[in-house]
Structure formats: C-alpha cells, structure tokens
Design a protein around this motif. Structure first.
Motif, PDB file in Angstrom:
ATOM      1  N   SER A  11       0.840  -1.225   0.000  1.00 17.80           N
ATOM      2  CA  SER A  11       0.000   0.000   0.000  1.00 17.80           C
ATOM      3  C   SER A  11       0.861   1.256   0.000  1.00 17.80           C
ATOM      4  CB  SER A  11      -0.900   0.099   1.232  1.00 17.80           C
ATOM      5  OG  SER A  11      -1.750  -0.963   1.310  1.00 17.80           O
ATOM      6  N   SER A  12       2.043   1.165  -0.539  1.00 14.37           N
ATOM      7  CA  SER A  12       2.903   2.355  -0.534  1.00 14.37           C
ATOM      8  C   SER A  12       3.662   2.481  -1.849  1.00 14.37           C
ATOM      9  CB  SER A  12       3.889   2.271   0.631  1.00 14.37           C
ATOM     10  OG  SER A  12       4.925   3.206   0.450  1.00 14.37           O
ATOM     11  N   SER A  13       3.358   3.548  -2.596  1.00 20.40           N
ATOM     12  CA  SER A  13       4.081   3.720  -3.855  1.00 20.40           C
ATOM     13  C   SER A  13       5.518   4.148  -3.571  1.00 20.40           C
ATOM     14  CB  SER A  13       3.366   4.706  -4.774  1.00 20.40           C
ATOM     15  OG  SER A  13       2.948   5.838  -4.080  1.00 20.40           O
TER      16      SER A  13
ATOM     17  N   ASN B 136      -0.297  10.803  -8.108  1.00 21.59           N
ATOM     18  CA  ASN B 136      -1.107   9.768  -7.476  1.00 21.59           C
ATOM     19  C   ASN B 136      -2.498   9.748  -8.099  1.00 21.59           C
ATOM     20  OD1 ASN B 136       0.878   9.007  -5.437  1.00 21.59           O
ATOM     21  ND2 ASN B 136       0.473  11.008  -4.566  1.00 21.59           N
TER      22      ASN B 136
ATOM     23  N   THR C  95      -5.209   7.820  -6.213  1.00 20.92           N
ATOM     24  CA  THR C  95      -5.651   8.553  -5.029  1.00 20.92           C
ATOM     25  C   THR C  95      -6.619   9.670  -5.425  1.00 20.92           C
ATOM     26  OG1 THR C  95      -3.520   8.089  -4.024  1.00 20.92           O
ATOM     27  CG2 THR C  95      -4.807   9.850  -3.023  1.00 20.92           C
TER      28      THR C  95
ATOM     29  N   ALA D 264       0.971  11.799   0.613  1.00 23.96           N
ATOM     30  CA  ALA D 264       2.309  11.206   0.622  1.00 23.96           C
ATOM     31  C   ALA D 264       2.217   9.777   0.100  1.00 23.96           C
ATOM     32  CB  ALA D 264       2.820  11.198   2.046  1.00 23.96           C
TER      33      ALA D 264
ATOM     34  N   ASN E 106      -2.542   4.689   3.471  1.00 18.09           N
ATOM     35  CA  ASN E 106      -3.666   5.494   3.996  1.00 18.09           C
ATOM     36  C   ASN E 106      -3.511   7.011   3.851  1.00 18.09           C
ATOM     37  OD1 ASN E 106      -3.477   3.099   6.439  1.00 18.09           O
ATOM     38  ND2 ASN E 106      -5.307   3.224   5.221  1.00 18.09           N
TER      39      ASN E 106
ATOM     40  N   GLY F 239      -4.075   8.965   1.524  1.00 18.86           N
ATOM     41  CA  GLY F 239      -5.202   9.597   0.830  1.00 18.86           C
ATOM     42  C   GLY F 239      -6.299  10.052   1.781  1.00 18.86           C
TER      43      GLY F 239
ATOM     44  N   ASP G  72      -6.981   1.025  -0.509  1.00 21.08           N
ATOM     45  CA  ASP G  72      -5.674   1.668  -0.572  1.00 21.08           C
ATOM     46  C   ASP G  72      -4.698   0.827  -1.415  1.00 21.08           C
ATOM     47  OD1 ASP G  72      -3.574   3.338  -0.148  1.00 21.08           O
ATOM     48  OD2 ASP G  72      -3.174   2.721   1.912  1.00 21.08           O
TER      49      ASP G  72
ATOM     50  N   THR H 218      -3.071   2.195  -4.833  1.00 19.70           N
ATOM     51  CA  THR H 218      -1.608   2.334  -4.865  1.00 19.70           C
ATOM     52  C   THR H 218      -1.056   1.648  -6.120  1.00 19.70           C
ATOM     53  OG1 THR H 218      -1.572   2.316  -2.457  1.00 19.70           O
ATOM     54  CG2 THR H 218       0.513   1.952  -3.547  1.00 19.70           C
TER      55      THR H 218
ATOM     56  N   ASN I 109      -1.573   3.993  -8.782  1.00 15.29           N
ATOM     57  CA  ASN I 109      -0.601   5.097  -8.683  1.00 15.29           C
ATOM     58  C   ASN I 109       0.719   4.703  -9.349  1.00 15.29           C
ATOM     59  OD1 ASN I 109      -2.353   6.681  -7.239  1.00 15.29           O
ATOM     60  ND2 ASN I 109      -1.461   6.249  -5.231  1.00 15.29           N
TER      61      ASN I 109
END
Ligand code: ASP
Length: 396
Positions: free
Chosen positions: A258-260, A294, A297, A336, A340, A342, A371, A375, A378
């Motif tokens: 869940s993190s680009s 993003n 997002t 960022a 989460n 967004g 999420d 992501t 994204n």
C-alpha cells in the motif's frame, strides 16, 4: 472480532444500557479524524513547496512530464466522477455518520464568483487554521513558484544561499510524514471501533452501501488501467502486454505494501530491466512521479466525496463537482506515498464542498483494501508516464 463485538452489543437494535458503550467505541475514530484534519493543510503546503524546491527536472522533458501528469490525473478524476454518477453507490443502502452527528450537507449554494473573491486569505496562516483548501492552494503555489525561481537564479549565479530553506522544507516535510505515521498506526483501532459500533447500531445494512462503493471504485480503477494501456499502446514503443508482464513485480509490491514510495525502487528497476526503457525516462516517471503523481488517489478522493454526498441525498451539482476535481488534483499531490495517506488530504476535498468529514471514518473501514488497489494504479500511472516519455522509438 469487531463484527462479533457489534453483534453482541445488539446488532441494529441495542439496549439503552449498551448505547453509551457503543458511543465510546466511536471515540478513537473521532480523535484520529481530528488529527487527520489538523495534519492535512500543513501536509499539502509542505508537499507542494517540497516538490517545487527539490524536483530536478530538465527543461522540455520537465514540461512534457508536467503535462502528462496533469492530463492523467484529470482523466482519473473524471473517470471516478463518471462511474460514481452512473452507479450511484451511495444510494444502494443506508449509512449514517459515526457519532450520529452532521448528517446533513450544509445548504450552501455553489458560488464560483464568491470562491474567487475568497481565494485570497486575510492572513497567510489563515488557510492553515480554517482548512480552506482554495486559499491553501493559492499560498502553496505562490510560495512554491517564487522559491523555485529564487533557487534557479541563485544556481545560475553559482550561489547556494537557498540551501538552508530547502533543507528546512525537507525536514518539515519529513516531520509531518512522521507524525502522520503515528496517527496512521492507530487506524486499525479506529476501524475496530467503527465496525463494532456500526454493527451494533445499524446491523449490517451500511455494509451494502460500502460494498457498492468498493465495486464502483474497482470499476473506475480498472477503467483507468485501460486508459493507461491505450496510452502506452499509442504513445510509446512498448507493447501493453509487455508493459503488464514486465511491471507485474511493481504492481504486486504496490498491492502488498500500500505504498508507492516503498515500491519506488522496484518500479525503477522493472522499467529498465524488464520493460527496457531508457534510464532517464524511467527516472523521471518512477522517481519524480512516485513523489507527487497519485492518479489512483485522486480518483478515489473524488469518488468518496460523491459517494458521501449521495449517501446524504444531496447530490453535488456540476460546479461543486468541478471544485472536487480541482481540490482532488492538489489533494493527490499532497497525499504522501505511504499507506492510507489519501485519507488525510480527503478531509480537504470534503471541506471544500461542505461535506461532513465524520463520514471519512466510515471509509476508513474499507481503506485497508481500496488503498492497496489505488496504490497499484498510482504506480501504474508513474510507469505509463515513463513509457510515454521514452517515446515511440526503442533503445535499439
Ligand atoms: N497509499 C497510497 C500510495 O502510497 C497513497 C494513498 O493513500 O492514496 O500511493
């Protein structure tokens, strides 16, 4: 577990004795939302300043990159709004705000002229205090553009006095993100409380509406992925099948973390080694894009605003939806590249059209899944931009 607790407290029909307990269950979510609302304006401000100060993008490629990023994000938001307007997920079931407050949309008329007049704040810090997103954008852009210009002048003159301010902005950005991480680590507690109190108060009906929302978001994200693939097919030398196959490691990584931001090294790597792009295009799309591009997002934030307005039975008119487009663009830049994030900037999108932010607590319950999906989009957006920058001729 949360469902079991909610069920025990009396799904849909709690006894008066249990009502106080149910109210208390919603408290963690209310506190987390307060923190998110407070963090959103400084986050957007420093994120925009940080982007202007530090993004190192060469002339023409930079302009192309900016145009590509803006078009892709705008298309994403329009796809999101289109799907939400067609499927109307907010009308599929009943959903009320946690804590039972703020169930009505303030009956403000949309007044674009008033918005323009209001765009200049009375004091520089006012938008930070009032969470006024339009004013915040004006302040962030003005300072961002000016700081960037000052830095460029100094660089050409061989001076480096801009460095301390650049460092301060970078450190502030890092600090806001760290505080955000604390708040986000408490999100599971909020989810537990909200699910338990919702089941206890209203039974399972609200989840029908949320199910419809999940479905609508997934449809919109798939459409956005199709848009990317058609851009790749017609705007670059890369075959869409190879793009999907070569990029699969990055998509899986994005979905699982869940993190680009955490996925960025993998994105950069697969763009070069598996898809075969030039290093410069891979760097621009993956490294620059991962920081402030993003699209998933943006699409999600716009859809959430429309969904909640439908839940309230107060549909947003065209003008308000355009305001959602504008604020979602900035909200996605400010989001960022961490899990989460967004949710934080979504508070500003909601405030811009007068939607009660308490409802974001309800969306928190499905965010762990959505999420992951946004992501992945994204990351796919960053990769698409890289492929388009690489052009129609391969490395040979
Ligand atoms: N988790 C997303 C990302 O890292 C940001 C968001 O919450 O939308 O790209």
């Amino acid at each position: 577990m949360a469902i079991a607790v909610g069920f025990l407290l009396g799904a849909g029909n709690p006894s008066p004795a249990n009502e106080a307990l149910i109210k208390n269950l919603a408290i963690p979510a209310e506190l987390i939302l307060k923190a998110l609302r407070a963090l959103a304006p400084p986050l957007i401000l420093v994120a925009v300043l940080h982007t202007f100060m530090t993004a190192n993008i060469p002339g023409t490629a930079g302009r192309r990159l900016a145009v590509l990023l803006l078009t892709n994000t705008t298309v994403a938001i329009f796809i999101g709004l289109l799907v939400a307007n067609l499927l109307r997920p907010g009308t599929w079931g009943r959903l009320s705000a946690p804590g039972g407050t703020g169930t009505g949309l303030p009956q403000e008329k949309f007044d674009p002229w008033g918005l323009i007049q209001d765009a200049i704040p009375k004091a520089i810090l006012e938008p930070l205090v009032n969470n006024n997103v339009i004013q915040l954008i004006v302040i962030a852009l003005s300072f961002g553009i000016v700081l960037r210009a000052i830095k460029s002048e100094m660089v050409t003159q061989g001076k480096n006095e801009y460095k301390p301010i650049e460092n301060v902005i970078s450190i502030l950005f890092e600090a806001v993100i760290r505080i955000l991480n604390w708040v986000i680590s408490l999100v599971p507690l909020a989810v537990f409380g909200i699910v338990a109190s919702t089941v206890a108060k209203e039974g399972f009906e609200p989840f029908i509406s949320l199910g419809a929302f999940i479905l609508a978001v997934l449809v919109a994200l798939v459409l956005q992925a199709c848009y990317y693939l058609s851009r790749v097919k017609f705007g670059s030398w890369v075959k869409p099948v190879n793009f999907l196959r070569g990029g699969s490691d990055a998509f899986v990584m994005a979905f699982s973390t869940s993190s680009s931001g955490a996925t960025m090294p993998v994105t950069f790597e697969v763009l070069q080694t598996k898809i075969g792009l030039r290093e410069s295009s891979a760097a621009l799309g993956a490294l620059v894009g991962a920081n402030f591009n993003n699209d998933g997002t943006a699409l999600y934030e716009a859809m959430s605003a429309l969904f909640i307005s439908q839940v309230l039975g107060q549909h947003l008119n065209i003008g308000q939806q355009l305001l959602v487009v504008l604020t979602s663009i900035f909200a996605s830049v400010g989001a960022a590249n961490i899990p989460n994030a967004g949710l934080v900037t979504m508070t500003l999108v909601f405030t811009s059209v007068g939607l009660p932010t308490q409802y974001i607590a309800v969306l928190v319950t499905v965010d762990w899944f959505l999420d992951r999906c946004r992501t992945a989009i994204n990351v796919m957006g960053d990769m698409t931009v890289s492929a388009l920058l690489d052009g129609k001729k391969d490395r040979g």
